[in-house]
Scaffold this motif. Structure first.
Motif, PDB file in Angstrom:
ATOM      1  N   ASN A   9       0.982  -1.177   0.028  1.00  0.00           N
ATOM      2  CA  ASN A   9      -0.112   0.089  -0.655  1.00  0.00           C
ATOM      3  C   ASN A   9       0.952   0.816   0.340  1.00  0.00           C
ATOM      4  N   ILE A  10       0.978   1.541  -0.877  1.00  0.00           N
ATOM      5  CA  ILE A  10       2.396   2.307  -0.959  1.00  0.00           C
ATOM      6  C   ILE A  10       1.820   3.360  -2.550  1.00  0.00           C
ATOM      7  N   THR A  11       1.831   4.632  -2.207  1.00  0.00           N
ATOM      8  CA  THR A  11       2.145   5.453  -3.096  1.00  0.00           C
ATOM      9  C   THR A  11       2.564   6.973  -3.112  1.00  0.00           C
ATOM     10  N   VAL A  12       3.821   6.768  -4.735  1.00  0.00           N
ATOM     11  CA  VAL A  12       4.786   7.558  -4.604  1.00  0.00           C
ATOM     12  C   VAL A  12       4.677   8.988  -5.470  1.00  0.00           C
ATOM     13  N   THR A  13       4.853   9.891  -6.103  1.00  0.00           N
ATOM     14  CA  THR A  13       4.481  11.212  -6.692  1.00  0.00           C
ATOM     15  C   THR A  13       5.680  11.695  -6.935  1.00  0.00           C
ATOM     16  N   GLY A  14       7.076  12.121  -8.127  1.00  0.00           N
ATOM     17  CA  GLY A  14       7.598  12.113  -8.046  1.00  0.00           C
ATOM     18  C   GLY A  14       7.911  12.836  -9.151  1.00  0.00           C
ATOM     19  N   ALA A  15       9.577  13.408  -9.072  1.00  0.00           N
ATOM     20  CA  ALA A  15       9.559  13.447 -11.184  1.00  0.00           C
ATOM     21  C   ALA A  15      10.965  12.324 -11.760  1.00  0.00           C
ATOM     22  N   GLN A  16      11.918  12.367 -11.685  1.00  0.00           N
ATOM     23  CA  GLN A  16      12.968  11.896 -12.001  1.00  0.00           C
ATOM     24  C   GLN A  16      13.741  10.949 -10.885  1.00  0.00           C
ATOM     25  N   TYR A  17      13.548   9.633 -11.402  1.00  0.00           N
ATOM     26  CA  TYR A  17      14.114   8.951  -9.966  1.00  0.00           C
ATOM     27  C   TYR A  17      13.573   8.734  -8.931  1.00  0.00           C
ATOM     28  N   THR A  18      11.736   8.052  -9.154  1.00  0.00           N
ATOM     29  CA  THR A  18      11.189   7.861  -8.258  1.00  0.00           C
ATOM     30  C   THR A  18      10.706   6.555  -8.469  1.00  0.00           C
ATOM     31  N   GLY A  19      10.703   5.251  -7.245  1.00  0.00           N
ATOM     32  CA  GLY A  19      10.495   4.185  -7.013  1.00  0.00           C
ATOM     33  C   GLY A  19       9.413   4.205  -5.951  1.00  0.00           C
ATOM     34  N   GLY A  20       9.064   2.568  -5.748  1.00  0.00           N
ATOM     35  CA  GLY A  20       7.970   2.501  -4.871  1.00  0.00           C
ATOM     36  C   GLY A  20       8.696   2.150  -3.096  1.00  0.00           C
ATOM     37  N   LEU A  21       9.758   1.494  -3.555  1.00  0.00           N
ATOM     38  CA  LEU A  21      11.366   1.301  -2.473  1.00  0.00           C
ATOM     39  C   LEU A  21      12.602   2.659  -2.504  1.00  0.00           C
ATOM     40  N   ILE A  22      12.916   1.986  -3.695  1.00  0.00           N
ATOM     41  CA  ILE A  22      14.118   2.847  -3.747  1.00  0.00           C
ATOM     42  C   ILE A  22      14.268   3.728  -4.673  1.00  0.00           C
ATOM     43  N   GLY A  23      14.545   4.992  -4.494  1.00  0.00           N
ATOM     44  CA  GLY A  23      14.472   6.242  -6.068  1.00  0.00           C
ATOM     45  C   GLY A  23      15.750   6.210  -6.856  1.00  0.00           C
ATOM     46  N   SER A  24      16.695   5.603  -5.697  1.00  0.00           N
ATOM     47  CA  SER A  24      17.843   6.264  -6.868  1.00  0.00           C
ATOM     48  C   SER A  24      19.025   5.046  -6.389  1.00  0.00           C
ATOM     49  N   ARG A  25      19.445   3.940  -7.055  1.00  0.00           N
ATOM     50  CA  ARG A  25      20.691   3.419  -6.638  1.00  0.00           C
ATOM     51  C   ARG A  25      21.814   4.020  -7.325  1.00  0.00           C
ATOM     52  N   PRO A  26      23.056   4.355  -7.345  1.00  0.00           N
ATOM     53  CA  PRO A  26      23.993   4.640  -7.736  1.00  0.00           C
ATOM     54  C   PRO A  26      24.176   4.129  -8.695  1.00  0.00           C
ATOM     55  N   TYR A  27      24.838   3.945 -10.166  1.00  0.00           N
ATOM     56  CA  TYR A  27      25.849   3.228 -11.254  1.00  0.00           C
ATOM     57  C   TYR A  27      27.220   3.120 -10.162  1.00  0.00           C
ATOM     58  N   ARG A  28      27.730   1.591 -10.533  1.00  0.00           N
ATOM     59  CA  ARG A  28      29.318   1.132 -10.032  1.00  0.00           C
ATOM     60  C   ARG A  28      28.970   0.811  -8.221  1.00  0.00           C
ATOM     61  N   ASP A  29      27.888   1.124  -7.890  1.00  0.00           N
ATOM     62  CA  ASP A  29      28.463   1.357  -6.560  1.00  0.00           C
ATOM     63  C   ASP A  29      28.333  -0.158  -6.264  1.00  0.00           C
ATOM     64  N   ILE A  30      28.682  -0.466  -4.862  1.00  0.00           N
ATOM     65  CA  ILE A  30      29.157  -1.549  -4.647  1.00  0.00           C
ATOM     66  C   ILE A  30      28.543  -2.527  -3.155  1.00  0.00           C
ATOM     67  N   THR A  31      26.990  -2.054  -3.615  1.00  0.00           N
ATOM     68  CA  THR A  31      25.910  -2.530  -2.758  1.00  0.00           C
ATOM     69  C   THR A  31      25.068  -3.372  -3.061  1.00  0.00           C
ATOM     70  N   THR A  32      25.110  -4.296  -2.412  1.00  0.00           N
ATOM     71  CA  THR A  32      23.504  -5.929  -2.352  1.00  0.00           C
ATOM     72  C   THR A  32      22.873  -4.971  -2.569  1.00  0.00           C
TER      73      THR A  32
END
Length: 167
Positions: free
Chosen positions: A87-110
């Motif tokens: 039950n999530i509603t998100v309204t934005g512009a660039q980089y808009t996500g249900g849980l995560i907006g943006s994850r950087p490119y070449r990130d070491i994150t898992t």
């Protein structure tokens, strides 16, 4: 919790602005963030450098500009797993996500086991049911409505991984 901001510029309207610590076994429920002209809107604005796991996000309504999401607006250099949203509603512009907006490119994150159900995400570009930009393995999207003008997807608006497994 309700956070409203009608300013015409600026960033960060959150419960946690920056996270530099582990976050484990936390429930974010019944949250409204309304700051349509502001960037980095989510319960957690930015996370970096630690482990975030076993998180439940439910009944979330976030309105913002760039980097807007149901949990974390900008996620980097952290291990994420077992993140669930409903039950999530998100309204934005660039980089808009249900849980995560943006994850950087070449990130070491898992990223593992992201799941959303009954999610509505509206943005301009890089708009997705879980990620505006990014990806994860072993994840599910159920009952999603995702709307935008470019780079739009039910799972991710833009996934730059060579492969994503079990989605």
């Amino acid at each position: 919790i309700t956070i409203k901001n009608t300013r015409t510029s600026g960033n960060y309207n959150n419960i946690i602005t920056f996270s530099y610590a582990d976050i484990n076994k936390v429930n974010f429920t019944n949250i409204e963030i309304d700051a349509p002209r502001m960037a980095y809107n989510a319960p957690i604005a930015r996370s970096r450098g630690y482990h975030i796991s076993n998180i439940n996000v439910e009944n979330i309504n976030v309105t913002g500009a760039n980097d807007t999401a149901g949990l974390i607006s900008y996620a980097f250099e952290t291990a994420y797993n077992d993140i669930n949203g409903k039950n999530i509603t998100v309204t934005g512009a660039q980089y808009t996500g249900g849980l995560i907006g943006s994850r950087p490119y070449r990130d070491i994150t898992t990223y593992y086991r992201f799941n959303v159900e009954d999610v509505t995400v509206t943005g301009t570009s890089y708009v997705g049911g879980i990620f505006g930009r990014g990806s994860s393995d072993d994840s599910t999207v159920k009952n999603a409505v995702v709307t935008g003008t470019s780079y739009i997807g039910g799972f991710s608006g833009y996934s730059y991984e060579l492969y994503t497994r079990d989605v």
